[in-house]
Design an enzyme around this catalytic site. Structure first.
Site, mmCIF file in Angstrom:
data_model
loop_
_atom_site.group_PDB
_atom_site.id
_atom_site.type_symbol
_atom_site.label_atom_id
_atom_site.label_comp_id
_atom_site.label_asym_id
_atom_site.label_seq_id
_atom_site.Cartn_x
_atom_site.Cartn_y
_atom_site.Cartn_z
ATOM 1 N N ASN A 155 -10.299 0.333 -0.048
ATOM 2 C CA ASN A 155 -8.838 0.382 -0.099
ATOM 3 C C ASN A 155 -8.400 -0.127 -1.472
ATOM 4 O O ASN A 155 -8.441 -1.333 -1.740
ATOM 5 C CB ASN A 155 -8.266 -0.488 1.024
ATOM 6 C CG ASN A 155 -6.746 -0.482 1.052
ATOM 7 O OD1 ASN A 155 -6.102 -0.001 0.127
ATOM 8 N ND2 ASN A 155 -6.174 -1.031 2.101
ATOM 9 N N CYS A 210 0.812 -1.225 0.000
ATOM 10 C CA CYS A 210 0.000 0.000 0.000
ATOM 11 C C CYS A 210 0.845 1.276 0.000
ATOM 12 O O CYS A 210 0.321 2.368 -0.217
ATOM 13 C CB CYS A 210 -0.952 0.010 1.188
ATOM 14 S SG CYS A 210 -2.205 -1.257 1.042
ATOM 15 N N HIS A 263 -3.218 7.400 2.777
ATOM 16 C CA HIS A 263 -3.683 6.139 2.194
ATOM 17 C C HIS A 263 -5.026 5.782 2.838
ATOM 18 O O HIS A 263 -5.202 5.966 4.046
ATOM 19 C CB HIS A 263 -2.637 5.060 2.478
ATOM 20 C CG HIS A 263 -3.100 3.681 2.157
ATOM 21 N ND1 HIS A 263 -3.615 3.342 0.922
ATOM 22 C CD2 HIS A 263 -3.139 2.530 2.903
ATOM 23 C CE1 HIS A 263 -3.941 2.064 0.923
ATOM 24 N NE2 HIS A 263 -3.667 1.556 2.108
HETATM 25 O O1 UT7 Z 1 -3.806 -1.043 3.473
HETATM 26 C C1 UT7 Z 1 -2.935 -2.053 3.886
HETATM 27 C C2 UT7 Z 1 -2.836 -2.122 5.349
HETATM 28 N N1 UT7 Z 1 -4.043 -2.618 5.923
HETATM 29 C C3 UT7 Z 1 -4.652 -1.934 6.896
HETATM 30 O O2 UT7 Z 1 -4.254 -0.864 7.244
HETATM 31 C C4 UT7 Z 1 -5.827 -2.616 7.586
HETATM 32 C C5 UT7 Z 1 -5.705 -2.477 9.082
HETATM 33 N N2 UT7 Z 1 -6.732 -3.204 9.797
HETATM 34 C C6 UT7 Z 1 -8.020 -2.806 9.833
HETATM 35 O O3 UT7 Z 1 -8.402 -1.860 9.185
HETATM 36 C C7 UT7 Z 1 -8.966 -3.542 10.745
HETATM 37 O O4 UT7 Z 1 -8.233 -4.350 11.609
HETATM 38 C C8 UT7 Z 1 -10.002 -4.416 9.990
HETATM 39 C C9 UT7 Z 1 -10.980 -3.531 9.224
HETATM 40 C C10 UT7 Z 1 -9.309 -5.365 9.031
HETATM 41 C C11 UT7 Z 1 -10.807 -5.243 10.992
HETATM 42 O O5 UT7 Z 1 -11.398 -4.379 11.945
HETATM 43 P P1 UT7 Z 1 -11.210 -4.623 13.512
HETATM 44 O O6 UT7 Z 1 -11.997 -3.609 14.195
HETATM 45 O O7 UT7 Z 1 -9.742 -4.689 13.789
HETATM 46 O O8 UT7 Z 1 -11.899 -6.027 13.703
HETATM 47 P P2 UT7 Z 1 -11.304 -7.379 14.309
HETATM 48 O O9 UT7 Z 1 -10.485 -8.074 13.273
HETATM 49 O O10 UT7 Z 1 -10.704 -7.125 15.663
HETATM 50 O O11 UT7 Z 1 -12.629 -8.193 14.538
HETATM 51 C C12 UT7 Z 1 -13.605 -7.794 15.504
HETATM 52 C C13 UT7 Z 1 -14.821 -8.676 15.319
HETATM 53 C C14 UT7 Z 1 -14.494 -10.173 15.237
HETATM 54 O O12 UT7 Z 1 -15.538 -10.887 15.826
HETATM 55 P P3 UT7 Z 1 -15.413 -11.444 17.330
HETATM 56 O O13 UT7 Z 1 -14.224 -12.366 17.330
HETATM 57 O O14 UT7 Z 1 -15.222 -10.238 18.188
HETATM 58 O O15 UT7 Z 1 -16.718 -12.123 17.528
HETATM 59 C C15 UT7 Z 1 -14.469 -10.437 13.757
HETATM 60 O O16 UT7 Z 1 -14.750 -11.775 13.447
HETATM 61 O O17 UT7 Z 1 -15.438 -8.341 14.073
HETATM 62 C C16 UT7 Z 1 -15.587 -9.535 13.290
HETATM 63 N N3 UT7 Z 1 -15.513 -9.170 11.891
HETATM 64 C C17 UT7 Z 1 -16.574 -8.832 11.174
HETATM 65 N N4 UT7 Z 1 -17.868 -8.744 11.484
HETATM 66 C C18 UT7 Z 1 -18.717 -8.361 10.511
HETATM 67 C C19 UT7 Z 1 -14.397 -9.098 11.121
HETATM 68 N N5 UT7 Z 1 -14.746 -8.737 9.867
HETATM 69 C C20 UT7 Z 1 -16.092 -8.571 9.879
HETATM 70 C C21 UT7 Z 1 -17.014 -8.183 8.918
HETATM 71 N N6 UT7 Z 1 -18.311 -8.104 9.257
HETATM 72 N N7 UT7 Z 1 -16.677 -7.899 7.629
#
Ligand code: UT7
Length: 331
Positions: free
Chosen positions: A286, A116, A256
């Site tokens: 993204n 990215c 970004h």
């Molecule tokens: O551009 C390249 C670099 N990449 C980035 O900068 C991305 C950085 N990371 C992020 O933006 C975030 O970590 C994500 C958007 C990928 C994920 O968001 P988060 O707030 O960190 O969620 P998480 O992975 O901690 O998940 C929290 C909960 C989980 O459920 P439980 O275990 O708490 O029950 C996930 O399974 O949200 C769940 N979850 C979703 N729920 C509904 C993860 N993805 C989804 C989804 N819809 N699409």
């Protein structure tokens, strides 16, 4: 004699027609419009459809339109750099293919892969060619068909990414404008949190790698999130201090677009008000190497000659960095 700097003198983008919105994703995986909007800030993203269509099919029209916009011929281009993580094929470089499709014959061309952060890595690299005095017209195109490496049954990644291309033209200037300073960084340890497991020389494609879905983006979201927030904020503040910039003297932050919460955290750390930050993640998601040029293209009319812009990115590698750019023209 004044130092030669590289000025961005034109900008253009290509956005595929098909729009994949959150409602459609709700039917594909266990997610919700509400979750995507509040956790990431995305409403919809563009997706490139069509058999055999690849990254160069977005980058080539972006570059063609760029040349038309500036009123120059493909023959005038000295160098084209393509930043991508989704090349048309392993080799040759997508930059070579784009040049062929656009009819750029007097230039050399190559790809940069810094995930990215590729677009800002490519901009800094291109600026050094211009500063050498040997290159007068250099194109940087950031393009990715992220949909080609996304598993649309994995809710953790499929809601985030989109496809697009954005291109800029760099030309020399001795005025007090252009790419003024930059800080770029990388830390290969970060690869454990964000990578594509198979398809490279360590693990070539096989039936097993396809079955195990190892050709898709693998991301440990929260770990990447934490590293992105701290590193993007730190590097922008470091660049501000190095150039005696304050939140008053910065006109625009162009981050970004990976997650609205990462963007807001970076702006907060810099002490910038929201109206100075370009945000369009809600409409494109993204798009990896295309996010920053799409922002500059959308805000082009608001930028004024001499405005102080900070461009910043964080991505796989890990790679990250920031650029201080003095905008070169009024449109
Ligand atoms: O551009 C390249 C670099 N990449 C980035 O900068 C991305 C950085 N990371 C992020 O933006 C975030 O970590 C994500 C958007 C990928 C994920 O968001 P988060 O707030 O960190 O969620 P998480 O992975 O901690 O998940 C929290 C909960 C989980 O459920 P439980 O275990 O708490 O029950 C996930 O399974 O949200 C769940 N979850 C979703 N729920 C509904 C993860 N993805 C989804 C989804 N819809 N699409």
């Amino acid at each position: 004699m004044r130092k030669v700097r590289a000025a961005i003198t034109a900008i253009n983008v290509f956005l595929p027609d098909y729009i994949l919105n959150n409602e459609e994703l709700e039917k594909m995986v266990d997610t919700s419009d509400e979750w995507i909007k509040t956790r990431v800030g995305i409403y919809e993203r563009h997706i490139l459809k069509g058999e055999g269509m690849g990254t160069s099919d977005m980058a080539a029209p972006a570059v063609k339109g760029l040349l038309e916009k500036r009123g120059i011929s493909p023959d005038d281009v000295d160098l084209l750099i393509c930043a991508t993580v989704t090349p048309d094929m392993q080799f040759p470089a997508t930059a070579n293919i784009i040049s062929d499709k656009v009819g750029i014959k007097n230039a050399f061309s190559f790809d940069i892969n810094a995930a990215c952060s590729g677009f800002i890595y490519a901009l800094v690299s291109a600026s050094k060619f211009i500063e050498s005095g040997d290159y007068k017209k250099v194109i940087v195109v950031g393009a990715d068909k992220m949909s080609s490496i996304i598993d649309y049954s994995n809710r953790e990644t499929c809601v985030i990414f989109g496809d697009a291309a954005g291109a800029v033209l760099l030309e020399p200037t001795t005025e007090d404008i252009g790419i003024t300073d930059s800080i770029l960084k990388s830390d290969g340890y970060g690869r454990v949190h964000l990578h594509q497991k198979a398809g490279g020389s360590c693990k070539p494609a096989s039936h097993e790698t396809v079955e195990a879905k190892e050709h898709y983006v693998y991301q440990e979201g929260p770990q990447v999130f934490k590293a992105a927030v701290s590193n993007m904020a730190d590097v922008t503040v470091e660049l501000m201090n190095k150039n005696n910039l304050t939140n008053d003297t910065i006109d625009w932050l162009i981050p970004h677009q990976a997650n609205l919460r990462i963007i807001e955290a970076t702006a907060k750390r810099m002490g910038l008000s929201k109206d100075k930050v370009t945000v369009n993640i809600e409409r494109y998601g993204n798009t990896t190497n295309a996010t920053i040029p799409i922002c500059m293209w959308e805000w082009e009319k608001k930028f004024k000659k001499g405005d102080n812009l900070i461009l910043t990115a964080f991505g796989g590698g890990f790679t990250w960095g920031a650029l201080f750019v003095k905008w070169a023209y009024n449109s």
